[in-house]
Design a protein around this motif. Structure first.
Motif, PDB file in Angstrom:
ATOM      1  N   SER A  83      -7.624  -6.394   4.627  1.00 53.03           N
ATOM      2  CA  SER A  83      -6.696  -5.623   5.460  1.00 53.03           C
ATOM      3  C   SER A  83      -5.257  -6.006   5.169  1.00 53.03           C
ATOM      4  O   SER A  83      -4.373  -5.152   5.061  1.00 53.03           O
ATOM      5  CB  SER A  83      -7.000  -5.864   6.947  1.00 53.03           C
ATOM      6  N   ARG A  84      -5.016  -7.306   4.994  1.00 56.26           N
ATOM      7  CA  ARG A  84      -3.657  -7.765   4.742  1.00 56.26           C
ATOM      8  C   ARG A  84      -3.167  -7.311   3.367  1.00 56.26           C
ATOM      9  O   ARG A  84      -1.996  -6.946   3.207  1.00 56.26           O
ATOM     10  CB  ARG A  84      -3.576  -9.285   4.849  1.00 56.26           C
ATOM     11  N   LYS A 118       0.700  -3.857   0.411  1.00 53.12           N
ATOM     12  CA  LYS A 118       1.001  -2.799  -0.547  1.00 53.12           C
ATOM     13  C   LYS A 118       1.725  -1.633   0.119  1.00 53.12           C
ATOM     14  O   LYS A 118       2.600  -1.009  -0.470  1.00 53.12           O
ATOM     15  CB  LYS A 118      -0.292  -2.304  -1.198  1.00 53.12           C
ATOM     16  N   THR A 119       1.361  -1.342   1.343  1.00 52.12           N
ATOM     17  CA  THR A 119       1.924  -0.186   2.040  1.00 52.12           C
ATOM     18  C   THR A 119       3.278  -0.491   2.672  1.00 52.12           C
ATOM     19  O   THR A 119       4.209   0.318   2.605  1.00 52.12           O
ATOM     20  CB  THR A 119       0.944   0.302   3.133  1.00 52.12           C
ATOM     21  N   ILE A 120       3.395  -1.660   3.285  1.00 45.62           N
ATOM     22  CA  ILE A 120       4.577  -1.992   4.072  1.00 45.62           C
ATOM     23  C   ILE A 120       5.600  -2.781   3.265  1.00 45.62           C
ATOM     24  O   ILE A 120       6.807  -2.653   3.462  1.00 45.62           O
ATOM     25  CB  ILE A 120       4.155  -2.792   5.325  1.00 45.62           C
ATOM     26  N   GLY A 121       5.131  -3.576   2.329  1.00 45.28           N
ATOM     27  CA  GLY A 121       5.999  -4.509   1.624  1.00 45.28           C
ATOM     28  C   GLY A 121       5.754  -5.914   2.132  1.00 45.28           C
ATOM     29  O   GLY A 121       5.085  -6.122   3.146  1.00 45.28           O
ATOM     30  N   ASP A 122       6.320  -6.893   1.423  1.00 46.61           N
ATOM     31  CA  ASP A 122       6.067  -8.294   1.766  1.00 46.61           C
ATOM     32  C   ASP A 122       7.333  -9.105   1.527  1.00 46.61           C
ATOM     33  O   ASP A 122       7.343 -10.063   0.759  1.00 46.61           O
ATOM     34  CB  ASP A 122       4.904  -8.824   0.928  1.00 46.61           C
ATOM     35  N   PHE A 164       9.486 -10.890   8.839  1.00 49.41           N
ATOM     36  CA  PHE A 164       9.442  -9.636   9.579  1.00 49.41           C
ATOM     37  C   PHE A 164       8.362  -8.722   9.017  1.00 49.41           C
ATOM     38  O   PHE A 164       7.639  -8.058   9.775  1.00 49.41           O
ATOM     39  CB  PHE A 164      10.797  -8.933   9.529  1.00 49.41           C
ATOM     40  N   ASP A 165       8.258  -8.656   7.693  1.00 45.94           N
ATOM     41  CA  ASP A 165       7.216  -7.825   7.097  1.00 45.94           C
ATOM     42  C   ASP A 165       5.833  -8.348   7.445  1.00 45.94           C
ATOM     43  O   ASP A 165       4.889  -7.571   7.635  1.00 45.94           O
ATOM     44  CB  ASP A 165       7.377  -7.747   5.576  1.00 45.94           C
ATOM     45  N   ARG A 166       5.688  -9.652   7.509  1.00 47.69           N
ATOM     46  CA  ARG A 166       4.387 -10.214   7.890  1.00 47.69           C
ATOM     47  C   ARG A 166       3.991  -9.769   9.293  1.00 47.69           C
ATOM     48  O   ARG A 166       2.827  -9.426   9.548  1.00 47.69           O
ATOM     49  CB  ARG A 166       4.431 -11.739   7.812  1.00 47.69           C
ATOM     50  N   ILE A 167       4.955  -9.755  10.204  1.00 49.72           N
ATOM     51  CA  ILE A 167       4.658  -9.293  11.563  1.00 49.72           C
ATOM     52  C   ILE A 167       4.383  -7.798  11.564  1.00 49.72           C
ATOM     53  O   ILE A 167       3.457  -7.327  12.242  1.00 49.72           O
ATOM     54  CB  ILE A 167       5.813  -9.666  12.506  1.00 49.72           C
ATOM     55  N   ARG A 168       5.162  -7.033  10.816  1.00 48.68           N
ATOM     56  CA  ARG A 168       4.904  -5.592  10.715  1.00 48.68           C
ATOM     57  C   ARG A 168       3.492  -5.330  10.178  1.00 48.68           C
ATOM     58  O   ARG A 168       2.782  -4.431  10.653  1.00 48.68           O
ATOM     59  CB  ARG A 168       5.943  -4.940   9.800  1.00 48.68           C
ATOM     60  N   GLN A 169       3.098  -6.090   9.162  1.00 48.48           N
ATOM     61  CA  GLN A 169       1.757  -5.936   8.597  1.00 48.48           C
ATOM     62  C   GLN A 169       0.687  -6.176   9.655  1.00 48.48           C
ATOM     63  O   GLN A 169      -0.218  -5.369   9.842  1.00 48.48           O
ATOM     64  CB  GLN A 169       1.555  -6.936   7.447  1.00 48.48           C
ATOM     65  N   ARG A 170       0.809  -7.297  10.342  1.00 46.62           N
ATOM     66  CA  ARG A 170      -0.235  -7.669  11.298  1.00 46.62           C
ATOM     67  C   ARG A 170      -0.300  -6.706  12.474  1.00 46.62           C
ATOM     68  O   ARG A 170      -1.394  -6.377  12.955  1.00 46.62           O
ATOM     69  CB  ARG A 170      -0.006  -9.097  11.786  1.00 46.62           C
ATOM     70  N   CYS A 171       0.851  -6.262  12.944  1.00 45.93           N
ATOM     71  CA  CYS A 171       0.855  -5.312  14.061  1.00 45.93           C
ATOM     72  C   CYS A 171       0.257  -3.975  13.642  1.00 45.93           C
ATOM     73  O   CYS A 171      -0.452  -3.326  14.432  1.00 45.93           O
ATOM     74  CB  CYS A 171       2.279  -5.122  14.580  1.00 45.93           C
ATOM     75  N   SER A 172       0.512  -3.548  12.405  1.00 52.08           N
ATOM     76  CA  SER A 172      -0.076  -2.303  11.905  1.00 52.08           C
ATOM     77  C   SER A 172      -1.588  -2.419  11.784  1.00 52.08           C
ATOM     78  O   SER A 172      -2.333  -1.494  12.134  1.00 52.08           O
ATOM     79  CB  SER A 172       0.539  -1.950  10.547  1.00 52.08           C
ATOM     80  N   ILE A 173      -2.054  -3.565  11.282  1.00 49.57           N
ATOM     81  CA  ILE A 173      -3.494  -3.802  11.186  1.00 49.57           C
ATOM     82  C   ILE A 173      -4.123  -3.772  12.576  1.00 49.57           C
ATOM     83  O   ILE A 173      -5.212  -3.219  12.772  1.00 49.57           O
ATOM     84  CB  ILE A 173      -3.764  -5.150  10.500  1.00 49.57           C
TER      85      ILE A 173
END
Length: 222
Positions: free
Chosen positions: A33-34, A39-43, A47-56
């Motif tokens: 999932s991560r 790939k979709t959100i960026g890394d 902040f991107d890590r939080i965006r990734q996890r919240c989207s998941i």
């Protein structure tokens, strides 16, 4: 109005950690999932890590564009965890979802701190926050459900109460968007999202990602 701050680069680089996954299958699902979220959100950093996890957490990458960060919230959260600051949540579902591994902070639902049957006409979460008062200073407050509680918390902040970090992502059509908008005007580190969406999964995801960063950077016992 406080501006979004830009934290240092990500703490994990190309490595992946999920201290909440305790089986090989769970870890594999989380890692896959991560990878999709990266790939979709960026890394590009915390902040991107939080965006990734919240989207998941909500199964929708559109959540990433709704997340807002004010007043260097990642740094503030890491510092609060280092101090063992208490973590207060609005409801027990948020309390249950927050990882208990990788840090030494006590996670408490504010409903369990308020025993009076007299709420003064307010919701129980609002009454509990008001009763906690100065004890909220230096703490991390995580509100995933109750817009009324976030509005009260904002009022307390305006009167001098200083939480170390507020994660405010209440969901709904009554005061949810407005309470988060008000939070973002305050000179306090915060993580929130635009609009009526949000909820417990988003609040828990944001808090847990900060806990994961803390565990990584401090090699905290897991």
């Amino acid at each position: 109005m406080p501006k979004e701050s830009s934290p240092p680069a990500g703490t994990a680089g190309s490595m992946y950690t999920d201290i909440g996954a305790d089986t090989p299958e769970g870890y594999a699902i989380s890692r896959t999932s991560r990878e999709l979220a990266r790939k979709t959100i960026g890394d590009g950093g915390p902040f991107d890590r939080i965006r990734q996890r919240c989207s998941i957490a909500v199964g929708d990458f559109a959540m990433a564009d709704l997340m807002r960060f004010t007043g260097d919230p990642v740094r503030a959260g890491l510092a609060a965890l280092q101090e063992g600051a208490p973590i207060y949540t609005d409801i027990r579902m948020v309390q249950t979802g927050i990882q208990k591994k990788g840090h030494h902070s006590q996670v408490t639902c504010i409903l369990d701190t308020y025993s009076s049957s007299d709420t003064g006409g307010k919701t129980r979460t609002s009454a509990a926050l008001m009763a906690l008062g100065e004890r909220l200073s230096g703490s991390i407050v995580v509100i995933g459900n109750a817009p009324s509680a976030l509005l009260v918390l904002c009022e307390l902040i305006q009167h001098g109460i200083r939480p170390a970090l507020v994660i405010g992502t209440p969901v709904g059509f009554v005061n949810a968007a407005e309470s988060k908008e008000l939070l973002r005007t305050l000179d306090i580190p915060s993580i929130s999202n635009e609009g009526t969406r949000g909820g417990t999964p988003v609040a828990v995801a944001a808090m847990n990602e900060i806990i994961t960063m803390y565990a990584e950077s401090n090699e905290a016992p897991q």
